[in-house]
Design a protein around this motif. Structure first.
Motif, PDB file in Angstrom:
ATOM      1  N   ASP A   1       0.821  -1.216   0.000  1.00 30.25           N
ATOM      2  CA  ASP A   1       0.000   0.000   0.000  1.00 30.25           C
ATOM      3  C   ASP A   1       0.857   1.269   0.000  1.00 30.25           C
ATOM      4  N   GLY A   2       2.175   1.092  -0.024  1.00 32.60           N
ATOM      5  CA  GLY A   2       3.066   2.249  -0.123  1.00 32.60           C
ATOM      6  C   GLY A   2       3.595   2.786   1.191  1.00 32.60           C
ATOM      7  N   VAL A   3       3.331   2.082   2.297  1.00 30.00           N
ATOM      8  CA  VAL A   3       3.860   2.521   3.589  1.00 30.00           C
ATOM      9  C   VAL A   3       5.364   2.250   3.617  1.00 30.00           C
ATOM     10  N   GLU A   4       6.142   3.285   3.928  1.00 29.14           N
ATOM     11  CA  GLU A   4       7.592   3.117   3.990  1.00 29.14           C
ATOM     12  C   GLU A   4       8.025   2.660   5.371  1.00 29.14           C
TER      13      GLU A   4
ATOM     14  N   GLN B   1       2.266   2.899  10.512  1.00 29.79           N
ATOM     15  CA  GLN B   1       3.724   2.909  10.551  1.00 29.79           C
ATOM     16  C   GLN B   1       4.328   1.515  10.690  1.00 29.79           C
ATOM     17  N   ILE B   2       5.421   1.306   9.956  1.00 31.84           N
ATOM     18  CA  ILE B   2       6.278   0.132  10.128  1.00 31.84           C
ATOM     19  C   ILE B   2       7.594   0.693  10.652  1.00 31.84           C
ATOM     20  N   LEU B   3       7.957   0.348  11.877  1.00 33.32           N
ATOM     21  CA  LEU B   3       9.139   0.928  12.508  1.00 33.32           C
ATOM     22  C   LEU B   3      10.198  -0.141  12.732  1.00 33.32           C
ATOM     23  N   LEU B   4      11.366   0.063  12.104  1.00 35.66           N
ATOM     24  CA  LEU B   4      12.468  -0.881  12.258  1.00 35.66           C
ATOM     25  C   LEU B   4      13.331  -0.459  13.440  1.00 35.66           C
ATOM     26  N   PHE B   5      13.427  -1.336  14.434  1.00 30.76           N
ATOM     27  CA  PHE B   5      14.185  -1.036  15.645  1.00 30.76           C
ATOM     28  C   PHE B   5      15.632  -1.494  15.557  1.00 30.76           C
ATOM     29  N   SER B   6      15.871  -2.604  14.870  1.00 28.90           N
ATOM     30  CA  SER B   6      17.183  -3.213  14.946  1.00 28.90           C
ATOM     31  C   SER B   6      17.457  -4.076  13.723  1.00 28.90           C
ATOM     32  N   ASN B   7      18.653  -3.953  13.165  1.00 30.12           N
ATOM     33  CA  ASN B   7      19.099  -4.826  12.077  1.00 30.12           C
ATOM     34  C   ASN B   7      20.611  -4.949  12.158  1.00 30.12           C
ATOM     35  N   HIS B   8      21.054  -6.056  12.714  1.00 32.75           N
ATOM     36  CA  HIS B   8      22.497  -6.233  12.934  1.00 32.75           C
ATOM     37  C   HIS B   8      22.850  -7.711  12.972  1.00 32.75           C
ATOM     38  N   LEU B   9      24.138  -8.001  12.945  1.00 36.01           N
ATOM     39  CA  LEU B   9      24.566  -9.392  13.098  1.00 36.01           C
ATOM     40  C   LEU B   9      24.158  -9.858  14.488  1.00 36.01           C
ATOM     41  N   PRO B  10      23.737 -11.123  14.624  1.00 34.59           N
ATOM     42  CA  PRO B  10      23.335 -11.608  15.948  1.00 34.59           C
ATOM     43  C   PRO B  10      24.492 -11.546  16.939  1.00 34.59           C
ATOM     44  N   ASN B  11      24.170 -11.197  18.175  1.00 35.45           N
ATOM     45  CA  ASN B  11      25.191 -11.174  19.236  1.00 35.45           C
ATOM     46  C   ASN B  11      25.456 -12.571  19.765  1.00 35.45           C
TER      47      ASN B  11
END
Length: 127
Positions: free
Chosen positions: A28-31, A108-118
């Protein structure tokens, strides 16, 4: 602290609903909005693995319940439904920890975290 839902048909359906709603919003175009923390993590991923925003978006669109790691409050009492996943991304197929939320009373789609796993990530719905 995010709970890990047990592997039940109802919980798998709950995760699938979350993913379906995510795909619907994106179509639907939500960023996807990146928090400051997620933006900084993306810079690291870009430097180390040439991963870009499009790679993150593609990874989110391709998630399945098998990628589920933790999250989703079945009570639905929060402002955001938040879920964490483990998935492979980019040309180098590197594994990342991906945590994002869907606004309950909004789009809203809110990205909190994107990283290599600890640490190694269990995936309770993986066969």
């Amino acid at each position: 602290m995010m709970l890990e839902l047990p592997n039940t048909a109802d919980n798998i359906a709950l995760i699938q609903e979350f993913l379906d709603e995510t795909r619907k919003r994106i179509s639907d175009g939500v960023e996807i909005t990146f928090t400051r923390k997620a933006n900084l993590e993306l810079q690291d991923l870009a430097l180390d693995f040439e991963i870009e925003i499009e790679d993150i978006e593609k990874a989110i669109e391709n998630l399945t319940p098998e990628n589920y790691y933790r999250g989703i409050d079945p009570s639905g009492s929060g402002d955001f439904e938040v879920c964490a996943f483990c998935t492979k991304i980019g040309k180098s197929n590197v594994e990342i920890y991906l945590k994002y939320g869907l606004e309950v009373n909004g789009l809203q789609i809110l990205l909190f975290s994107n990283h290599l796993p600890n640490h190694p990530m269990a995936q309770p719905f993986k066969n």
